[in-house]
Structure formats: C-alpha cells, structure tokens
Design an enzyme around this catalytic site. Structure first.
Site, PDB file in Angstrom:
ATOM      1  CD  GLU A  80      -3.057  -0.565   0.101  1.00 14.29           C
ATOM      2  OE1 GLU A  80      -3.204  -0.052  -1.382  1.00 14.29           O
ATOM      3  OE2 GLU A  80      -3.481  -1.541   0.282  1.00 14.29           O
ATOM      4  CB  THR A 126       4.786   0.605  -2.163  1.00 14.36           C
ATOM      5  OG1 THR A 126       3.567  -0.558  -2.895  1.00 14.36           O
ATOM      6  CG2 THR A 126       5.051  -0.206  -0.827  1.00 14.36           C
ATOM      7  CE1 TYR A 128      -3.532   7.176  -3.048  1.00 13.13           C
ATOM      8  CE2 TYR A 128      -2.515   8.995  -4.016  1.00 13.13           C
ATOM      9  CZ  TYR A 128      -2.742   7.554  -3.834  1.00 13.13           C
ATOM     10  OH  TYR A 128      -2.098   6.645  -4.792  1.00 13.13           O
ATOM     11  CG  ASP A 178      -5.448   1.665  -8.182  1.00  9.89           C
ATOM     12  OD1 ASP A 178      -5.001   1.159  -7.361  1.00  9.89           O
ATOM     13  OD2 ASP A 178      -6.030   2.784  -7.573  1.00  9.89           O
ATOM     14  CD  GLU A 201      -7.751   7.609 -11.730  1.00 10.75           C
ATOM     15  OE1 GLU A 201      -7.743   8.201 -10.388  1.00 10.75           O
ATOM     16  OE2 GLU A 201      -7.924   6.382 -12.128  1.00 10.75           O
ATOM     17  N   GLY A 253     -15.948   4.624  -3.966  1.00 10.00           N
ATOM     18  CA  GLY A 253     -15.483   5.200  -2.652  1.00 10.00           C
ATOM     19  C   GLY A 253     -14.892   4.170  -1.511  1.00 10.00           C
ATOM     20  CB  ALA A 254     -15.213   0.669  -1.139  1.00 10.61           C
ATOM     21  CB  SER A 307     -15.080   2.668  -8.553  1.00  7.93           C
ATOM     22  OG  SER A 307     -14.844   3.677  -7.869  1.00  7.93           O
TER      23      SER A 307
END
Length: 387
Positions: free
Chosen positions: A36, A38, A226, A177, A165, A126-127, A131
């Site tokens: 996570e 990384t 983030y 992702d 993004e 949002g989880a 998405s």
C-alpha cells in the site's frame, strides 16, 4: 432497470440515443492483497483484478462529438466536441474521469473519433476497489478499439489512464490500479514492479477465497490526505538523494532517518518495509503458504496504522474481527488508499461462512450500517465484452 451492468448500460444507451450499441468493453476493479502506497514510490505491489467491473457500450459517430450517459447516475448526460479544448468540470466527478482520458488521448495525437457511449458498473465506489481506475481503463479500452491503435498494450492503456487521473482529475495516484485493471489474469495476483512496469503473475492458491469487506466508512481520495502522504514520501526521497523511496533500505533509514522530521520518517519506514513484505508475500502466495501470507498482511496493516497513519478505528476493529475468525489460517488487512473503505482477507474456502457470520454479528460502522461482504475471484483484465 435491469440488474447487470451490461444490461443497464444497453438500456440507457437505447433510451438516450435511440439505437443499439455496436461496441462493448469492460474493465475490472481491483483489490490490493499487499503493498500500500508503494506504487507512486516506484515500489512493489501485489494486487489482483476482481470480478466486479465497469462496462461501456458505444457506437462510433461520423463527427467529433462525444456523448456520454451514466446509467448509475440517473441517466445523466455529458457532451462535448473533440475539436475544442476539453475542460475539467466542478461536477459531476464521473464525467471528469471520462473527459480526462479522452483529453489525454487527443493531446497525444491519437486517431480519435466521435462516440456515443453509456457506462454502468458494479465496482463499489469510494471503497478502495478502484472504481475510478476501472472507469478510466474502460474508456481507454473503448477508444483503443478504433483503427490506428494496433500494437497498444495493456500497460500503454494503463499509463494513459493514470496520466488522466494525475493531471486532469487531480489525484496523484500511482500506476498500480490502472495496470491491475488493464492487465489482470484470471486466478492470479500480479506482482507489479511500478518502476520497470514488469508484471509477474502469481497464482492464487486453490481453495483460497478472496473476501472483501466494505466498512461503510466512505472516503474521497482527491480530498483526503492521500496527496499529503505522497509529498511526504517525496520529501524523504530527496533527503536521501534518490529518485524514490524504492531506492532506500532499512540500513539507510537506520543511519540517517533521525535527520528527518519524525512524521516523514514514519512514512518512509512504512514504504521501505512494505516493499520487503510484498516480495516475501509473492513467494508465500506462490508456495500456497497462507499462514506466512497472513503474518505479512498483519504486519502490513500495523505499518499502515502506526507509521503511515491511514487506517481509522472502525477499519482496525473490522480487521480484528476477521483475524479472530480465521486465526493463522489466512490473512487480513486494510486495502486501498486509506481513511475508510475496504478490508481484504485471504481465507480458506471452508472458513468463509464463519468469517461472514462473525463480521455480521460483531461489526457496525459509525452510522450503524453492517459491512457489505464480497467473495471474489481474481479476474482477467480489460477487453472487449460479449455479455
């Protein structure tokens, strides 16, 4: 309204545009088993694509107009021309992910065409199951179906989606992702080197279920801490004179870490130790050693909680409930950007119902909601779809 994403997308397409679609594509969400924060540090990650996805149905136009209808937002429509600058909207955010990919492709001089398209999906939003990456990669895959995109690889499309993004939407995410969604392999996790972009498939042991628990604690990546975490990691890398924290090891941290701000040191320590855990986890998973995998996942969660400080009390509670139910037979940790979202567990199939019952009995989110539980399989990546 039909239940499946494909049926919903086809229904709103026909309602909005009065004809049937001719192209169908899909791109999956992903869950990160370990590794996570990384990815944007040029590190290692171990995600897998999951069998929840974004689908797009579309038809090419003879002009440069793009019309987008969102089945999951009451049939809202966004429209613009490829001949004019594509602007970022204040709202709705879903439209910006589509606009961002198209803008990036136009900027690269790719052979774009006008398109009518409808979008639907079942990746929880949002989880922490990506998405947004699923949507961005699906848009990439749609336009890559046009003539002139021959030779484009899943990694090529993933990097376009990431750039959109980063630069258009404003979320400084890494590439994990998008690569997971674009390049997933059924029944395998992917060990991704986020610097070299090398992807190594790692088989999920037979008999191991992937359980995902939506904590019902929502978060917003762009508006969360983030980006702050990313800046702290970059600060630590500059301190050590290296391009990214991928190039720092524990010996370097032990020798010069005290020179850093204590908070920045903790952020760096998480990334350095997490990279080592990912490498060990890929070996454990390939060997079918769920007990060692569980130990590594537990250490990862503790590091996210104490050093990176991205968990929240309900997430910690949920992880504890799952761990008590599976003992040493599997592993559990928070997954995703943090501050809410989902927990992932690798669980022997025989314990799935035991875990489900424990979470149903003992966990409630601060708003009183129970966790939503998904039992997933590792899925293939983005591509043309038939159903």
């Amino acid at each position: 309204m039909p239940n499946s994403p494909m049926a919903r997308a086809a229904a709103v397409f026909h309602a909005a545009f009065g004809e049937a679609e001719s192209i169908r594509v899909q791109a999956p969400g992903r869950v990160n088993l370990i590794g996570e924060h990384t990815d944007y540090n040029d590190g290692l990650v171990l995600p897998c694509a999951i069998d929840y996805r974004t689908v797009i149905v579309a038809r090419q136009r003879d002009d440069h107009l793009v019309r987008v209808v969102a089945a999951d937002y009451d049939g809202a429509i966004d429209a613009y021309s490829l001949d004019a600058p594509i602007a970022r909207l204040d709202a709705p955010m879903w439209a910006n992910y589509v606009r961002g990919v198209i803008d990036e492709m136009v900027r690269r001089g790719l052979p774009m065409r006008g398109m009518d398209l409808a979008i639907a999906g079942d990746v929880p939003q949002g989880a922490g199951l990506s998405s947004s990456a699923s949507l961005s990669v699906a848009v990439c895959r749609l336009f890559a179906s046009l003539p002139g995109f021959e030779g484009w690889t899943p990694i090529d499309l993933a990097l376009i989606a990431q750039r959109a993004e980063n630069d258009f939407v404003g979320c400084k995410c890494g590439n994990m992702d998008q690569i997971s969604s674009a390049a997933g392999i059924q029944d395998h996790a992917l060990m991704i080197d986020c610097r070299s972009l090398e992807v190594e498939p790692v088989p999920i042991p037979a008999g191991a279920a992937i359980m995902i628990f939506n904590s019902q604690v929502t978060r917003g990546l762009v508006d969360s801490a983030y980006n702050t975490r990313r800046l702290q990691c970059e600060e630590a890398a500059r301190h050590f004179g290296v391009p990214a924290l991928r190039d720092v090891d524990m010996a370097m941290l032990d020798a010069r870490g005290a020179e850093l701000d204590p908070v920045v040191l903790r952020r760096a320590r998480h990334v350095v130790t997490e990279n080592a855990r990912v490498a060990a986890a890929a070996q454990a998973l390939a060997a079918g050693d769920l007990e060692h995998m569980g130990e590594l996942m537990a250490a990862s969660h503790a590091s996210m909680r104490d050093d990176f400080e991205i968990t929240v009390p309900p997430i910690d509670q949920l992880v504890g409930i799952v761990k008590d139910a599976i003992g040493s037979a599997g592993g559990v940790r928070m997954t995703g950007g943090g501050f809410g979202g989902c927990v992932v567990a690798l669980v022997p199939q025989a314990l799935v119902e035991t875990v489900r019952a424990a979470v149903g009995d003992k966990y409630r989110a601060p708003n009183g909601e129970a966790a939503t539980i998904y039992v997933c399989r590792a899925a293939g990546g983005a591509g043309l779809a038939t159903v």
